[in-house]
Design a protein around this motif. Sequence first.
Motif, PDB file in Angstrom:
ATOM      1  N   ARG A   1       0.855  -1.051   0.011  1.00 50.44           N
ATOM      2  CA  ARG A   1       0.010   0.013  -0.034  1.00 50.44           C
ATOM      3  C   ARG A   1       0.803   1.143  -0.063  1.00 50.44           C
ATOM      4  O   ARG A   1       0.735   2.315  -0.750  1.00 50.44           O
ATOM      5  CB  ARG A   1      -0.865   0.048   1.234  1.00 50.44           C
TER       6      ARG A   1
ATOM      7  N   SER B   1      -3.220   1.955   7.974  1.00 50.17           N
ATOM      8  CA  SER B   1      -4.350   1.791   7.139  1.00 50.17           C
ATOM      9  C   SER B   1      -5.298   0.629   8.103  1.00 50.17           C
ATOM     10  O   SER B   1      -4.565  -0.012   8.939  1.00 50.17           O
ATOM     11  CB  SER B   1      -4.308   1.490   5.723  1.00 50.17           C
TER      12      SER B   1
ATOM     13  N   VAL C   1     -12.565  -3.423   8.255  1.00 54.85           N
ATOM     14  CA  VAL C   1     -13.326  -2.835   7.524  1.00 54.85           C
ATOM     15  C   VAL C   1     -14.681  -3.516   7.602  1.00 54.85           C
ATOM     16  O   VAL C   1     -15.843  -2.844   7.725  1.00 54.85           O
ATOM     17  CB  VAL C   1     -12.959  -2.528   6.050  1.00 54.85           C
TER      18      VAL C   1
ATOM     19  N   GLU D   1     -18.332  -1.871   9.122  1.00 47.55           N
ATOM     20  CA  GLU D   1     -19.750  -1.897   8.242  1.00 47.55           C
ATOM     21  C   GLU D   1     -20.710  -2.380   9.298  1.00 47.55           C
ATOM     22  O   GLU D   1     -21.822  -1.704   9.190  1.00 47.55           O
ATOM     23  CB  GLU D   1     -19.295  -2.437   6.910  1.00 47.55           C
TER      24      GLU D   1
ATOM     25  N   ASP E   1      -5.783   4.905   3.448  1.00 45.63           N
ATOM     26  CA  ASP E   1      -6.851   4.530   2.638  1.00 45.63           C
ATOM     27  C   ASP E   1      -7.910   5.726   3.273  1.00 45.63           C
ATOM     28  O   ASP E   1      -9.127   5.246   3.173  1.00 45.63           O
ATOM     29  CB  ASP E   1      -7.314   2.860   3.224  1.00 45.63           C
TER      30      ASP E   1
ATOM     31  N   GLY F   1      -9.471   7.871   1.692  1.00 40.29           N
ATOM     32  CA  GLY F   1     -10.669   8.225   0.761  1.00 40.29           C
ATOM     33  C   GLY F   1     -11.710   6.929   0.974  1.00 40.29           C
ATOM     34  O   GLY F   1     -12.825   7.364   0.940  1.00 40.29           O
ATOM     35  N   GLU F   2     -11.280   5.760   1.016  1.00 43.46           N
ATOM     36  CA  GLU F   2     -12.140   4.464   1.118  1.00 43.46           C
ATOM     37  C   GLU F   2     -12.985   4.866   2.602  1.00 43.46           C
ATOM     38  O   GLU F   2     -14.260   4.458   2.856  1.00 43.46           O
ATOM     39  CB  GLU F   2     -11.501   3.318   1.096  1.00 43.46           C
ATOM     40  N   VAL F   3     -12.403   5.321   3.534  1.00 40.40           N
ATOM     41  CA  VAL F   3     -12.877   5.398   4.905  1.00 40.40           C
ATOM     42  C   VAL F   3     -14.005   6.472   5.049  1.00 40.40           C
ATOM     43  O   VAL F   3     -15.241   6.391   5.438  1.00 40.40           O
ATOM     44  CB  VAL F   3     -11.780   5.522   6.063  1.00 40.40           C
TER      45      VAL F   3
ATOM     46  N   ALA G   1     -15.626   7.395   2.413  1.00 37.42           N
ATOM     47  CA  ALA G   1     -16.724   6.956   1.502  1.00 37.42           C
ATOM     48  C   ALA G   1     -17.559   5.934   2.185  1.00 37.42           C
ATOM     49  O   ALA G   1     -18.676   5.985   1.968  1.00 37.42           O
ATOM     50  CB  ALA G   1     -16.105   6.382   0.116  1.00 37.42           C
ATOM     51  N   LEU G   2     -17.236   5.137   2.977  1.00 38.17           N
ATOM     52  CA  LEU G   2     -17.647   4.079   3.850  1.00 38.17           C
ATOM     53  C   LEU G   2     -18.701   4.935   4.816  1.00 38.17           C
ATOM     54  O   LEU G   2     -19.962   4.728   5.201  1.00 38.17           O
ATOM     55  CB  LEU G   2     -16.986   3.330   4.545  1.00 38.17           C
TER      56      LEU G   2
END
Length: 301
Positions: free
Chosen positions: A164, A182, A188, A192, A223, A225-227, A229-230
Motif C-alpha cells: 500500500r 490503514s 473494514v 460496516e 486508505d 478516501g475509502e474510509v 466513502a464508507l
Amino acid sequence: MLSRRSVLAGSAALFTAPGRAEPRPLRFGVIADPQYADAPPNTAMGRYYAESLGKLAAAVEVLNAQDLRFVVTLGDVIDRDFASFDRILPIYRTLRHETRFVLGNHDFEVGAQDLDRVVGRLGMTGPYYDFAVLGLRFVVLDGNDVSLFAPPQGDPRWQLAQDRLARAKAADLPNAKPWNGSFGPAQVAWLERTLTAAQAAGERVVVLNHYPVLPENPHNQWDSGEVVALLARFPNVVAYFNGHNHAGNYGQAHGIHFVNFRGMVDTPDTSAFAVVEILTDRIDIRGYGREPSRSLPLRAV
C-alpha cells in the motif's frame, strides 16, 4: 508541572444558545498525543516528551473537577520504549472517570518482543471496539492495523502495508509516509457491521481513531478516501475525532464533522485537551490550552 490556573488560561468559552432549555448533554474528555518518553526534547519538531507527565497531571486535575462519562486518549500515549507506559499510566489511574484508549503509531515504538503486549498494557480488550453511552455509539478504530510498525515482520498485514505504501508513493500522494497506516479487510467488515447495527438501533455514531482521514493532509491514513466513502453511507455518523497531526485540523463532509485534536506533547509548557458535550442539535468542544473551542451543528437523523 503546569498549574490548574495555567491550563485553564488558554481555554475559550463554550458556544451556547441563550434562553433555550437543553437536555443534559453527554460530556467526555479528549486527550491527544501525550507521547511521553524519558528523553530530551526534539526542539526542531516541537516535541517535549518528558513534560507530558506534568501536562497530563494538570489535565487530570481539571477533568476530575467535571461531570464526565469518560476520558479518551486518541493515541500515542508514549513516544517510544515499552517502559514508558510504567511512568504515564499511573497518572491516568488518578482519573475518577472511566478511561478509554485509542492506539497510535508511537504506542508501537517498542521492541519486537513487546508488540503483542501493547493492547493489554493499555487495558484494552482488542485493538478496535465499540461502546454505547446515553444512546450514542462510539466506534474506536485501529489505523495501525495494516502498517509497517504494529504487525510483526512476516505478518500478512505487514506485507500488505509495504504494498500500500509503495502504491501511494507511486501515485505521489501527500500521505505516502511510513508513519501512517490503514485498515485491514477484517476491520473494514467489522466497521460496516457495527455502523449498520447502530443505524438499525437508531443510534448516532462518533468515530474515534488516531489518524485523520479528512481534509487531505500528509498525516492521513493511506486508505482515507475509502474510509470517508464508507462513513458517508451512514447518515447516523455525526463526527470523527482523531489526533496524529499535532497542529490540529478540521473538515466537514457528508454531514460529518472531522475534528483533529492538537497534540499535548507540543511546546514546553502549554497543554492541549478538551471537554466535548454532545446535545441533540450540536457538539460543543471546550478547548484547553492550545486546543480551540468549537460549536458544530448536528444534522437530523
